[in-house]
Design a protein around this motif. Structure first.
Motif, PDB file in Angstrom:
ATOM      1  N   PHE A 105     -51.127 -14.213  50.656  1.00 44.31           N
ATOM      2  CA  PHE A 105     -52.111 -14.358  49.579  1.00 44.31           C
ATOM      3  C   PHE A 105     -51.288 -14.993  48.350  1.00 44.31           C
ATOM      4  O   PHE A 105     -51.914 -15.749  47.709  1.00 44.31           O
ATOM      5  CB  PHE A 105     -52.981 -13.234  49.149  1.00 44.31           C
ATOM      6  CG  PHE A 105     -54.130 -12.892  50.063  1.00 44.31           C
ATOM      7  CD1 PHE A 105     -55.142 -13.923  50.583  1.00 44.31           C
ATOM      8  CD2 PHE A 105     -54.218 -11.648  50.747  1.00 44.31           C
ATOM      9  CE1 PHE A 105     -56.134 -13.646  51.347  1.00 44.31           C
ATOM     10  CE2 PHE A 105     -55.458 -11.550  51.573  1.00 44.31           C
ATOM     11  CZ  PHE A 105     -56.253 -12.396  51.747  1.00 44.31           C
ATOM     12  N   CYS A 106     -50.168 -14.515  48.160  1.00 41.79           N
ATOM     13  CA  CYS A 106     -49.385 -14.976  47.167  1.00 41.79           C
ATOM     14  C   CYS A 106     -48.983 -16.425  47.426  1.00 41.79           C
ATOM     15  O   CYS A 106     -48.997 -17.417  46.454  1.00 41.79           O
ATOM     16  CB  CYS A 106     -48.094 -14.139  46.870  1.00 41.79           C
ATOM     17  SG  CYS A 106     -48.367 -12.586  46.289  1.00 41.79           S
ATOM     18  N   PHE A 107     -48.772 -16.745  48.607  1.00 35.87           N
ATOM     19  CA  PHE A 107     -48.202 -18.101  49.109  1.00 35.87           C
ATOM     20  C   PHE A 107     -49.360 -19.214  48.929  1.00 35.87           C
ATOM     21  O   PHE A 107     -49.506 -20.077  48.419  1.00 35.87           O
ATOM     22  CB  PHE A 107     -47.867 -18.034  50.502  1.00 35.87           C
ATOM     23  CG  PHE A 107     -47.495 -19.487  50.908  1.00 35.87           C
ATOM     24  CD1 PHE A 107     -46.475 -20.278  50.547  1.00 35.87           C
ATOM     25  CD2 PHE A 107     -48.298 -20.155  51.979  1.00 35.87           C
ATOM     26  CE1 PHE A 107     -46.165 -21.531  51.007  1.00 35.87           C
ATOM     27  CE2 PHE A 107     -48.135 -21.277  52.534  1.00 35.87           C
ATOM     28  CZ  PHE A 107     -46.983 -22.194  52.210  1.00 35.87           C
ATOM     29  N   GLY A 108     -50.698 -18.621  49.327  1.00 32.55           N
ATOM     30  CA  GLY A 108     -51.911 -19.483  48.931  1.00 32.55           C
ATOM     31  C   GLY A 108     -52.213 -19.544  47.611  1.00 32.55           C
ATOM     32  O   GLY A 108     -52.728 -20.839  47.079  1.00 32.55           O
ATOM     33  N   LEU A 109     -51.910 -18.543  46.776  1.00 32.93           N
ATOM     34  CA  LEU A 109     -52.247 -18.728  45.397  1.00 32.93           C
ATOM     35  C   LEU A 109     -51.062 -19.692  44.685  1.00 32.93           C
ATOM     36  O   LEU A 109     -51.289 -20.457  43.899  1.00 32.93           O
ATOM     37  CB  LEU A 109     -52.012 -17.369  44.752  1.00 32.93           C
ATOM     38  CG  LEU A 109     -52.459 -17.205  43.151  1.00 32.93           C
ATOM     39  CD1 LEU A 109     -53.871 -17.646  43.036  1.00 32.93           C
ATOM     40  CD2 LEU A 109     -52.266 -15.792  42.868  1.00 32.93           C
TER      41      LEU A 109
END
Length: 118
Positions: A105-109
């Motif tokens: 999720f951090c990478f996607g964000l």
């Protein structure tokens, strides 16, 4: 576990831990998301969060971390017969799964914020 299995597990864990120790990208994302203040600064200053120009570096480091923790998760599943203590196996598998989801999720964000001018 055999010596070669321990080495590969160490390599995959190092892919996650070394960037996290040096720059804390996942920790900073989680800290900033759950912070109450609108003008929050990262809990650990580094070059990744200083300017918008470093968003590509941030995404690259998060991708390396995602790859490392995901490969750790997969590798733990592959060598589950070699691990003697099942409680440690399930605990480490759960931690690896949780970290891989948070890192994903951090990478996607970071990718989506980079596209809108983070």
């Amino acid at each position: 576990m055999k010596k070669m299995q321990k080495i590969w597990l160490g390599v995959f864990l190092a892919m996650f831990l070394v960037p996290e120790i040096l720059w804390s990208p996942v920790g900073n994302f989680v800290y900033e998301l759950f912070s109450d203040s609108a003008n929050v600064k990262p809990f650990r200053d580094n070059f990744l969060y200083q300017t918008m120009d470093n968003a590509n570096y941030l995404s690259s480091i998060l991708f390396i971390q995602l790859l490392g923790i995901f490969l750790t998760f997969i590798y733990l599943i592959v060598v589950r017969k070699s691990i003697q203590n099942k409680i440690i196996f399930w605990l480490s598998l759960g931690v690896a799964l949780l970290l891989s989801v948070i890192t994903f999720f951090c990478f996607g964000l970071s990718i989506s914020l980079r596209n809108i001018g983070f």
